[in-house]
Design a protein around this motif. Sequence first.
Motif, mmCIF file in Angstrom:
data_model
loop_
_atom_site.group_PDB
_atom_site.id
_atom_site.type_symbol
_atom_site.label_atom_id
_atom_site.label_comp_id
_atom_site.label_asym_id
_atom_site.label_seq_id
_atom_site.Cartn_x
_atom_site.Cartn_y
_atom_site.Cartn_z
ATOM 1 N N ILE A 1 -124.880 6.227 1.427
ATOM 2 C CA ILE A 1 -124.800 5.360 2.606
ATOM 3 C C ILE A 1 -123.603 4.418 2.497
ATOM 4 C CG2 ILE A 1 -125.976 3.521 3.883
ATOM 5 C CD1 ILE A 1 -128.638 4.789 2.931
ATOM 6 N N ALA A 2 -123.432 3.805 1.326
ATOM 7 C CA ALA A 2 -122.406 2.767 1.167
ATOM 8 C C ALA A 2 -120.994 3.328 1.227
ATOM 9 C CB ALA A 2 -122.613 2.033 -0.149
ATOM 10 N N VAL A 3 -120.767 4.505 0.631
ATOM 11 C CA VAL A 3 -119.410 5.035 0.526
ATOM 12 C C VAL A 3 -118.878 5.491 1.885
ATOM 13 C CG1 VAL A 3 -119.858 7.501 0.100
ATOM 14 C CG2 VAL A 3 -117.972 6.347 -1.091
ATOM 15 N N ALA A 4 -119.752 5.576 2.888
ATOM 16 C CA ALA A 4 -119.298 5.959 4.225
ATOM 17 C C ALA A 4 -118.392 4.899 4.830
ATOM 18 C CB ALA A 4 -120.507 6.211 5.132
ATOM 19 N N GLU A 5 -118.551 3.627 4.403
ATOM 20 C CA GLU A 5 -117.744 2.546 4.971
ATOM 21 C C GLU A 5 -116.971 1.743 3.927
ATOM 22 O OE1 GLU A 5 -119.843 -0.007 7.668
ATOM 23 O OE2 GLU A 5 -120.917 1.661 8.616
ATOM 24 N N ILE A 6 -117.289 1.938 2.647
ATOM 25 C CA ILE A 6 -116.654 1.142 1.592
ATOM 26 C C ILE A 6 -115.912 2.064 0.635
ATOM 27 C CG2 ILE A 6 -117.066 -0.455 -0.326
ATOM 28 C CD1 ILE A 6 -119.524 -1.455 1.098
ATOM 29 N N ASN A 7 -114.668 1.703 0.336
ATOM 30 C CA ASN A 7 -113.874 2.472 -0.629
ATOM 31 C C ASN A 7 -114.598 2.552 -1.969
ATOM 32 O OD1 ASN A 7 -111.759 2.220 -3.013
ATOM 33 N ND2 ASN A 7 -110.730 3.288 -1.332
ATOM 34 N N PRO A 8 -114.561 3.721 -2.637
ATOM 35 C CA PRO A 8 -115.303 3.880 -3.900
ATOM 36 C C PRO A 8 -114.999 2.823 -4.957
ATOM 37 C CG PRO A 8 -114.582 6.017 -3.120
ATOM 38 C CD PRO A 8 -113.965 5.002 -2.200
ATOM 39 N N LEU A 9 -113.715 2.471 -5.151
ATOM 40 C CA LEU A 9 -113.387 1.453 -6.150
ATOM 41 C C LEU A 9 -113.951 0.088 -5.755
ATOM 42 C CD1 LEU A 9 -109.704 2.210 -7.245
ATOM 43 C CD2 LEU A 9 -111.785 2.422 -8.612
ATOM 44 N N THR A 10 -113.882 -0.224 -4.457
ATOM 45 C CA THR A 10 -114.453 -1.472 -3.973
ATOM 46 C C THR A 10 -115.964 -1.474 -4.152
ATOM 47 O OG1 THR A 10 -112.678 -1.644 -2.333
ATOM 48 C CG2 THR A 10 -114.630 -3.016 -1.991
ATOM 49 N N LEU A 11 -116.587 -0.317 -3.937
ATOM 50 C CA LEU A 11 -118.029 -0.199 -4.125
ATOM 51 C C LEU A 11 -118.409 -0.448 -5.588
ATOM 52 C CD1 LEU A 11 -120.816 0.465 -3.031
ATOM 53 C CD2 LEU A 11 -120.316 2.901 -3.387
ATOM 54 N N VAL A 12 -117.594 0.053 -6.511
ATOM 55 C CA VAL A 12 -117.838 -0.203 -7.933
ATOM 56 C C VAL A 12 -117.799 -1.713 -8.202
ATOM 57 C CG1 VAL A 12 -116.922 0.078 -10.265
ATOM 58 C CG2 VAL A 12 -117.009 2.033 -8.724
ATOM 59 N N LEU A 13 -116.800 -2.402 -7.631
ATOM 60 C CA LEU A 13 -116.686 -3.848 -7.822
ATOM 61 C C LEU A 13 -117.911 -4.574 -7.284
ATOM 62 C CD1 LEU A 13 -115.293 -6.521 -8.462
ATOM 63 C CD2 LEU A 13 -114.024 -6.290 -6.309
ATOM 64 N N VAL B 1 -105.055 -2.076 -6.025
ATOM 65 C CA VAL B 1 -105.082 -0.736 -5.421
ATOM 66 C C VAL B 1 -105.350 -0.797 -3.926
ATOM 67 C CG1 VAL B 1 -106.269 1.495 -5.407
ATOM 68 C CG2 VAL B 1 -105.790 0.352 -7.579
ATOM 69 N N ASN B 2 -106.335 -1.609 -3.514
ATOM 70 C CA ASN B 2 -106.756 -1.601 -2.113
ATOM 71 C C ASN B 2 -106.328 -2.838 -1.330
ATOM 72 O OD1 ASN B 2 -108.107 0.824 -2.602
ATOM 73 N ND2 ASN B 2 -109.983 -0.222 -3.196
ATOM 74 N N GLY B 3 -106.043 -3.946 -2.020
ATOM 75 C CA GLY B 3 -105.705 -5.178 -1.318
ATOM 76 C C GLY B 3 -106.949 -5.868 -0.780
ATOM 77 N N PRO B 4 -106.802 -7.104 -0.293
ATOM 78 C CA PRO B 4 -107.962 -7.868 0.172
ATOM 79 C C PRO B 4 -108.393 -7.559 1.601
ATOM 80 C CG PRO B 4 -105.995 -9.211 0.294
ATOM 81 C CD PRO B 4 -105.558 -7.895 -0.280
#
Length: 306
Positions: free
Chosen positions: A38-50, A213-216
């Motif tokens: 569910i989460a990875v559909a809207e959140i980048n994987p690295l950001t999700l790890v954070l 990697v992704n920025g804020p």
Amino acid sequence: MSAVQTSRPVSRTMSSRDWTMLLLLGAIWGGSFFFARIAVAEINPLTLVLFRVAIAAAALHVYLAARGISFRSAFPLAGGFVLLATLNNVIPFSLIFAGQTELGAGLASVLNATTPFWTALIAHMLTVDEKLTWNKIAGIMLGIAGTAVMIGPGLLAGLGGPVWAKFALVGASLSYALALMVARRFKGVPPAVVATAQLTASTAIMIPVVLLVNGPDGLFAASAHVWAAVFALALLSTAFAYILYFNLVASAGATNASLVTLIVPASAILLGAVFLGERLEAFELAGIVLIGLGLVTIDGRLLPKR
């Protein structure tokens, strides 16, 4: 009796409590696929790890304060916890993310299931209380074979990926195995403190990685149901799960704790069948039976130990 006694290396066995913790942990981490999907559909994987490690770390600090458990015992061991966080979170998460950009989930699951094999080999070389036995070897091989059978056609479809991606997944399994050796060093530290320190260190490492990697931009832009999945992933599948995990490492040893990677794919499939109405195929049932047979072989209660 002589003044000097020699002791024969021994292999740890698991109690009923250890098996209960292992199966519960496997079910919790198997369920994490629902939340991550569910989460990875809207959140980048690295950001999700954070988000996963940061929310879990904050929750565990609150838990320690509520229970009156001091976090000060972690400060002298800060370097060890940074190493543990690197080996148990940062490196494997990154390698798995990179590998799965080229490989199917089936092959990734099988390669991840080799973690007990690498853990058993490393523990045999580096420890005196977790030596290899024929039961362990046979059980681990049955478990890996069961995972391969359970994936079935999904495994065959993903065999053609590039070699570097396969090495990335194997590297993640090796990193998990080395992390378990590091975790053994914290035997005198309460498991809740170990979990909190690891996730705090992981958060400190992941913040600059994600910003670089992704920025804020858009960091917190997600739907309400996605944030619910993120919090479930962080609180249940990370904060609570790691307390359980480090309790298991302290009680049953590194090799036995690593067996959870055999249970996770099976529990994910069973949870999908129970809660999502997904159909269980014959090859999936056969793989689950093989994994169960492997665990029984390792346990040695139904089969004599060799």
